[in-house]
Design a protein around this motif. Structure first.
Motif, mmCIF file in Angstrom:
data_model
loop_
_atom_site.group_PDB
_atom_site.id
_atom_site.type_symbol
_atom_site.label_atom_id
_atom_site.label_comp_id
_atom_site.label_asym_id
_atom_site.label_seq_id
_atom_site.Cartn_x
_atom_site.Cartn_y
_atom_site.Cartn_z
ATOM 1 N N LYS A 169 35.545 27.275 -51.903
ATOM 2 C CA LYS A 169 34.765 27.193 -53.150
ATOM 3 C C LYS A 169 35.157 28.304 -54.112
ATOM 4 O O LYS A 169 35.325 28.070 -55.314
ATOM 5 C CB LYS A 169 33.264 27.273 -52.831
ATOM 6 N N GLU A 170 35.316 29.512 -53.581
ATOM 7 C CA GLU A 170 35.734 30.649 -54.424
ATOM 8 C C GLU A 170 37.115 30.398 -55.021
ATOM 9 O O GLU A 170 37.338 30.625 -56.215
ATOM 10 C CB GLU A 170 35.764 31.938 -53.592
ATOM 11 N N ASN A 171 38.025 29.928 -54.184
ATOM 12 C CA ASN A 171 39.386 29.664 -54.653
ATOM 13 C C ASN A 171 39.421 28.519 -55.664
ATOM 14 O O ASN A 171 40.233 28.525 -56.598
ATOM 15 C CB ASN A 171 40.306 29.336 -53.476
ATOM 16 N N ALA A 172 38.553 27.525 -55.457
ATOM 17 C CA ALA A 172 38.481 26.397 -56.387
ATOM 18 C C ALA A 172 38.083 26.884 -57.778
ATOM 19 O O ALA A 172 38.687 26.502 -58.785
ATOM 20 C CB ALA A 172 37.485 25.352 -55.876
ATOM 21 N N LEU A 173 37.082 27.747 -57.815
ATOM 22 C CA LEU A 173 36.613 28.272 -59.102
ATOM 23 C C LEU A 173 37.696 29.101 -59.787
ATOM 24 O O LEU A 173 37.923 28.977 -60.995
ATOM 25 C CB LEU A 173 35.350 29.105 -58.895
ATOM 26 N N LYS A 174 38.392 29.931 -59.011
ATOM 27 C CA LYS A 174 39.478 30.746 -59.578
ATOM 28 C C LYS A 174 40.559 29.859 -60.196
ATOM 29 O O LYS A 174 41.063 30.129 -61.288
ATOM 30 C CB LYS A 174 40.106 31.629 -58.493
ATOM 31 N N LYS A 175 40.935 28.804 -59.477
ATOM 32 C CA LYS A 175 41.965 27.902 -59.978
ATOM 33 C C LYS A 175 41.490 27.188 -61.248
ATOM 34 O O LYS A 175 42.241 27.062 -62.227
ATOM 35 C CB LYS A 175 42.341 26.880 -58.903
ATOM 36 N N ALA A 176 40.248 26.745 -61.255
ATOM 37 C CA ALA A 176 39.716 26.039 -62.429
ATOM 38 C C ALA A 176 39.760 26.924 -63.662
ATOM 39 O O ALA A 176 40.035 26.450 -64.772
ATOM 40 C CB ALA A 176 38.288 25.573 -62.156
ATOM 41 N N ASN A 177 39.507 28.211 -63.472
ATOM 42 C CA ASN A 177 39.492 29.131 -64.612
ATOM 43 C C ASN A 177 40.849 29.230 -65.309
ATOM 44 O O ASN A 177 40.921 29.630 -66.472
ATOM 45 C CB ASN A 177 39.011 30.517 -64.175
ATOM 46 N N GLU A 178 41.908 28.848 -64.593
ATOM 47 C CA GLU A 178 43.238 28.838 -65.207
ATOM 48 C C GLU A 178 43.352 27.741 -66.279
ATOM 49 O O GLU A 178 44.276 27.744 -67.089
ATOM 50 C CB GLU A 178 44.318 28.608 -64.150
#
Length: 198
Positions: free
Chosen positions: A179-188
């Protein structure tokens, strides 16, 4: 190549409408279930039957799952009949089309987003899901390689036979890191990132 900037703030869990989410959980009877969600146009090119077929195998092993199909489209009634014929009607919930303000809440009540489509160009729904801190399961497509980092913010499947085990494994997994990694990727893919890159 600069990906289109998206307005991701409305999907943030910081803007989650808790009352609305709770009302949807009660409406769809999702309490204490693992919730897998597809959101998009209900049409043959989305290959939703691939997910339904996998779900039939999943519930034979672990029936603590509900599959939300969010949206409308030309295949909606056909899929409703398909589910009846597969005797898994109680595990699949068709929400029908949802307004823009309702869409984020449907992500927020989900554990994972799933799609078997091979017709995506930018994978916008995947990015919306990840902006909602939801990991994704997707059929492998080289168009999605920049969006999904297999095993880190979601999972790819190449063969339909892989999907049931992938879902079953996800149901038993601690998804917090994904979930944390998903959010980081989305922010790109945020409008702010787009502006800076431009």
């Amino acid at each position: 190549m600069i990906p289109t900037g998206l307005e991701l703030e409305r999907f943030s869990v910081n803007n989650k409408n808790k009352e609305l989410c709770q009302s949807l959980i009660e409406k769809y009877h999702l309490q204490n279930h693992f919730v897998l969600t597809f959101l998009g146009r209900i049409a043959p090119e989305k290959s939703i039957t691939v997910i339904i077929d996998a779900l039939k195998k999943v519930v034979a092993i672990n029936d603590n799952i509900r599959f939300l199909i969010v949206g409308g489209g030309p295949q909606l009634e056909e899929l409703k009949e398909y589910v009846k014929n597969d005797h898994i009607e109680s595990y699949v919930i068709f929400t029908g089309p949802q307004s823009g303000e309702m869409v984020p809440a449907h992500y927020h009540i989900s554990n994972m987003f799933i799609s078997a489509s091979l017709s995506e160009t930018q994978g916008l729904t995947y990015i919306e899901a990840m902006a909602s801190s939801i990991p994704v399961i997707a059929r492998y497509d080289d168009q999605l390689e920049d969006v999904i980092d297999d095993g880190k913010n979601g999972f790819f499947f190449k063969n339909e036979d892989e999907l049931p085990k992938l879902i079953l494994d996800a149901m038993e997994m601690d998804l917090d890191v994904l979930k944390e990694n998903a959010l980081k990727k989305a922010n790109e893919y945020s409008g702010e990132t787009f502006a800076k890159k431009y």
